[in-house]
Design an enzyme around this catalytic site. Structure first.
Site, PDB file in Angstrom:
ATOM      1  N   HIS A 166     -47.522 -92.295 -49.089  1.00 52.31           N
ATOM      2  CA  HIS A 166     -48.177 -92.687 -50.340  1.00 52.31           C
ATOM      3  C   HIS A 166     -47.614 -93.982 -50.919  1.00 52.31           C
ATOM      4  CE1 HIS A 166     -50.533 -88.931 -51.122  1.00 52.31           C
ATOM      5  NE2 HIS A 166     -49.713 -88.523 -50.156  1.00 52.31           N
ATOM      6  N   ASP A 374     -46.593-101.373 -55.584  1.00 53.18           N
ATOM      7  CA  ASP A 374     -47.159-100.031 -55.750  1.00 53.18           C
ATOM      8  C   ASP A 374     -47.950 -99.698 -54.490  1.00 53.18           C
ATOM      9  OD1 ASP A 374     -47.736 -97.686 -57.149  1.00 53.18           O
ATOM     10  OD2 ASP A 374     -48.379 -98.746 -58.952  1.00 53.18           O
TER      11      ASP A 374
HETATM   12  P1  ADQ Z   1     -47.358 -92.777 -58.747  1.00 50.90           P
HETATM   13  O1  ADQ Z   1     -46.262 -93.790 -58.587  1.00 50.90           O
HETATM   14  O2  ADQ Z   1     -47.022 -91.602 -59.557  1.00 50.90           O
HETATM   15  O3  ADQ Z   1     -47.931 -92.300 -57.324  1.00 50.90           O
HETATM   16  P2  ADQ Z   1     -50.123 -93.584 -59.636  1.00 50.90           P
HETATM   17  O4  ADQ Z   1     -50.877 -93.864 -58.396  1.00 50.90           O
HETATM   18  O5  ADQ Z   1     -50.442 -94.537 -60.743  1.00 50.90           O
HETATM   19  O6  ADQ Z   1     -48.562 -93.644 -59.444  1.00 50.90           O
HETATM   20  O7  ADQ Z   1     -50.459 -92.127 -60.110  1.00 50.90           O
HETATM   21  C1  ADQ Z   1     -50.048 -91.633 -61.350  1.00 50.90           C
HETATM   22  C2  ADQ Z   1     -50.926 -90.440 -61.741  1.00 50.90           C
HETATM   23  O8  ADQ Z   1     -50.331 -89.799 -62.863  1.00 50.90           O
HETATM   24  C3  ADQ Z   1     -52.320 -90.847 -62.155  1.00 50.90           C
HETATM   25  O9  ADQ Z   1     -53.229 -89.907 -61.655  1.00 50.90           O
HETATM   26  C4  ADQ Z   1     -52.274 -90.815 -63.687  1.00 50.90           C
HETATM   27  O10 ADQ Z   1     -53.498 -90.468 -64.301  1.00 50.90           O
HETATM   28  C5  ADQ Z   1     -51.250 -89.738 -63.941  1.00 50.90           C
HETATM   29  N1  ADQ Z   1     -50.530 -90.046 -65.187  1.00 50.90           N
HETATM   30  C6  ADQ Z   1     -49.837 -91.157 -65.456  1.00 50.90           C
HETATM   31  N2  ADQ Z   1     -49.335 -91.108 -66.698  1.00 50.90           N
HETATM   32  C7  ADQ Z   1     -49.713 -89.934 -67.219  1.00 50.90           C
HETATM   33  C8  ADQ Z   1     -49.492 -89.287 -68.480  1.00 50.90           C
HETATM   34  N3  ADQ Z   1     -48.756 -89.840 -69.447  1.00 50.90           N
HETATM   35  N4  ADQ Z   1     -50.016 -88.071 -68.655  1.00 50.90           N
HETATM   36  C9  ADQ Z   1     -50.739 -87.493 -67.676  1.00 50.90           C
HETATM   37  N5  ADQ Z   1     -50.977 -88.039 -66.482  1.00 50.90           N
HETATM   38  C10 ADQ Z   1     -50.468 -89.251 -66.253  1.00 50.90           C
HETATM   39  C11 ADQ Z   1     -47.593 -92.512 -55.949  1.00 50.90           C
HETATM   40  C12 ADQ Z   1     -47.525 -93.973 -55.498  1.00 50.90           C
HETATM   41  C13 ADQ Z   1     -48.815 -94.674 -55.851  1.00 50.90           C
HETATM   42  C14 ADQ Z   1     -50.006 -93.953 -55.217  1.00 50.90           C
HETATM   43  C15 ADQ Z   1     -49.954 -92.449 -55.519  1.00 50.90           C
HETATM   44  C16 ADQ Z   1     -51.002 -91.684 -54.719  1.00 50.90           C
HETATM   45  O11 ADQ Z   1     -46.411 -94.629 -56.105  1.00 50.90           O
HETATM   46  O12 ADQ Z   1     -48.796 -96.040 -55.431  1.00 50.90           O
HETATM   47  O13 ADQ Z   1     -51.207 -94.475 -55.744  1.00 50.90           O
HETATM   48  O14 ADQ Z   1     -48.682 -91.913 -55.195  1.00 50.90           O
HETATM   49  O15 ADQ Z   1     -50.899 -91.932 -53.367  1.00 50.90           O
END
Ligand code: ADQ
Length: 486
Positions: A166, A374
């Site tokens: 990921h 990311d």
């Molecule tokens: P993350 O680094 O966690 O994931 P991201 O892809 O942005 O980053 O996913 C975060 C998730 O958490 C999103 O679905 C978002 O809606 C949710 N979220 C964020 N803040 C929140 C809050 N305050 N309350 C509730 N929900 C919240 C890792 C990798 C990424 C990759 C994903 C999936 O680092 O690059 O996109 O895995 O593969």
């Protein structure tokens, strides 16, 4: 468990189970499905395929017996307090996480971390070998479990094994720092298919297999002699159906209007939502945004940035320090450039319900997503999925995997503060027709390639016969939705 005695025909192996333990008002302990795309993508496949999901249940030194939740068979794998410290916070999050994110923080190389990583990977591999039916399809997830594919193949050569990373996979110049660089590659090539977020990451991997292990590669394949390993990009996506359904609800739209009112009805509401992590570029973004006020291009009350920073890895000292730094920076910016009762950055360090997050996406004129690195960034895709009205604009870092697909975002280099300022202003000032054109193009991509299409593509590559057998290639489980406007 709902599987037959010979085991599960589909097995997901991930660091965490897709549920959180909850205690209700009466003190009764139960489980609730965790929010997130992975479980919504794999849940339907799990239910159709009589599948099992292996992972840690979230409490150290405790391993509940296997249980059923939400139609899925869940198999807890225990982690002790020491495993969490050395394998999870140590090797996974202090060695691999920074190294794979361009070493934006210095990776820690500690042999005790490595030993724990090997031990815990063995435990997961053994647990998977125990539950998988003969010839089953096993899908291993993410950087915490890179040794599992080879360990599992050793124990169970009959299985079809997939792995998906990921996070980014770095180029040789960085990866070669890792003292256990050969061992990790040898772990990964135990899989039949190794999936990455971006094509560049797959290229890095194939080249390193050649350089460090001597295997030639052709096209997407690394040639081990005895078999081929396919290494390719499968960009992950979001659950568009769920997001659009939420975004259409009148009460969510009312909540979006209420958010704007609570913020004093600014002309421009900008939004950022990140896990509080040093890869997300929060400091650079706050810097650029605040300079727009210092330069007189924006004024308090006219524009506000809502910065949601989700609590993350709070036991790790570096993450606690980051929180202090961000909060100090927000305080300084508001103290120097805001006015009493009219901050320019509205900051919150908490988790939000899905409905509230969607309401915030609908309220935001501009979504600002500027990680320094990311794997993908789902927040950018969630925003695009929600904006059926075509009225929002997205400012997006070139260093997020999402930039490969969302070319029509206002793309920025988050290290270039002046460039970021210019792009934010362009996004704010863009004409409605220009915004709509860009948003329509981005939505087409996200709607046509939602999270169901992602899992269907991966599984069809891993085992086409199996994918057909459980009908995951049917149009209603992938390839976008008929009911969504683009
Ligand atoms: P993350 O680094 O966690 O994931 P991201 O892809 O942005 O980053 O996913 C975060 C998730 O958490 C999103 O679905 C978002 O809606 C949710 N979220 C964020 N803040 C929140 C809050 N305050 N309350 C509730 N929900 C919240 C890792 C990798 C990424 C990759 C994903 C999936 O680092 O690059 O996109 O895995 O593969």
């Amino acid at each position: 468990m709902a599987r037959n005695d010979s085991g599960a025909s589909f097995v997901v192996v991930a660091n965490r189970l897709p549920v959180d333990r909850v205690t209700d008002d009466g003190g009764e302990v139960g489980w609730r499905r965790s929010p997130g795309g992975l479980v919504s993508a794999l849940g339907p496949v799990m239910r159709k395929a009589d599948g099992a999901w292996l992972g840690w249940a979230g409490t150290p030194d405790e391993a509940p017996a296997p249980f059923e939740e939400d139609g899925m068979s869940l198999v807890p794998v225990p982690l002790s307090e020491t495993d969490i410290e050395l394998y999870y916070e140590g090797f996974s999050n202090s060695t691999l996480w920074p190294l794979y994110h361009d070493a934006v923080a210095p990776p820690v190389y500690d042999r005790r971390y490595w030993d724990a990583y090997v031990t815990v990977n063995e435990r997961f591999a053994q647990a998977a070998a125990d539950v998988a039916a003969p010839g089953a399809v096993v899908w291993v997830q993410d950087y915490q479990l890179q040794l599992v594919p080879a360990m599992l193949r050793d124990a169970r050569p009959d299985l079809r094994i997939g792995f998906f990373l990921h996070i980014p996979f770095p180029p040789g110049e960085l990866y070669l720092q890792l003292p256990w660089r050969r061992e990790i590659l040898e772990g990964l090539i135990g899989a039949d298919v190794v999936g990455f977020q971006r094509p560049g990451a797959a290229t890095n991997f194939r080249r390193l297999c050649h350089r460090l292990l001597g295997y030639p590669y052709r096209g997407h394949h690394v040639d081990l002699g005895s078999r081929m390993v396919r290494a390719e990009a499968f960009p992950i996506s979001v659950d568009v159906t769920e997001l659009v359904e939420l975004a259409r609800r009148p009460e969510v739209q009312e909540r979006a209007r209420a958010f704007r009112r609570e913020l004093g009805d600014p002309d421009w509401l900008l939004l950022s939502v990140d896990r509080l992590d040093y890869t997300k570029g929060i400091g650079e973004r706050l810097h650029a945004f605040s300079e727009l006020f210092a330069d007189g291009l924006l004024s308090p009350g006219e524009a506000v940035l809502v910065q949601i920073a989700t609590p993350s890895r709070e036991r790790v000292e570096q993450y606690r320090r980051l929180r202090d730094e961000v909060e100090l920076q927000v305080g300084r910016i508001n103290g120097q450039l805001g006015q009493l009762g009219t901050p320019i950055v509205d900051y919150s360090h908490s988790s939000y319900a899905r409905e509230d997050l969607v309401a915030l996406y609908l309220a935001a004129d501009v979504m600002v997503v500027t990680p320094v690195r990311d794997g993908m960034n789902l927040v950018a895709k969630e925003y695009v999925a929600c904006r059926e009205d075509l009225r929002g604009a997205l400012v997006l870092s070139e260093f997020a995997g999402a930039a490969d697909e969302l070319h029509r975002a206002f793309l920025v280099n988050p290290h270039d503060i002046d460039g970021m300022k210019r792009r934010i202003m362009e996004a704010l000032r863009a004409e409605p027709t220009e915004r709509a054109r860009r948003m329509r193009s981005m939505r087409r991509r996200v709607v046509e390639h939602d999270v169901n299409a992602w899992s269907a593509d991966f599984l069809a590559t891993l085992d086409p016969h199996y994918a057909e057998q459980i009908h995951i290639t049917e149009p209603d489980t992938g390839r976008g939705m008929r009911n969504v406007k683009i």
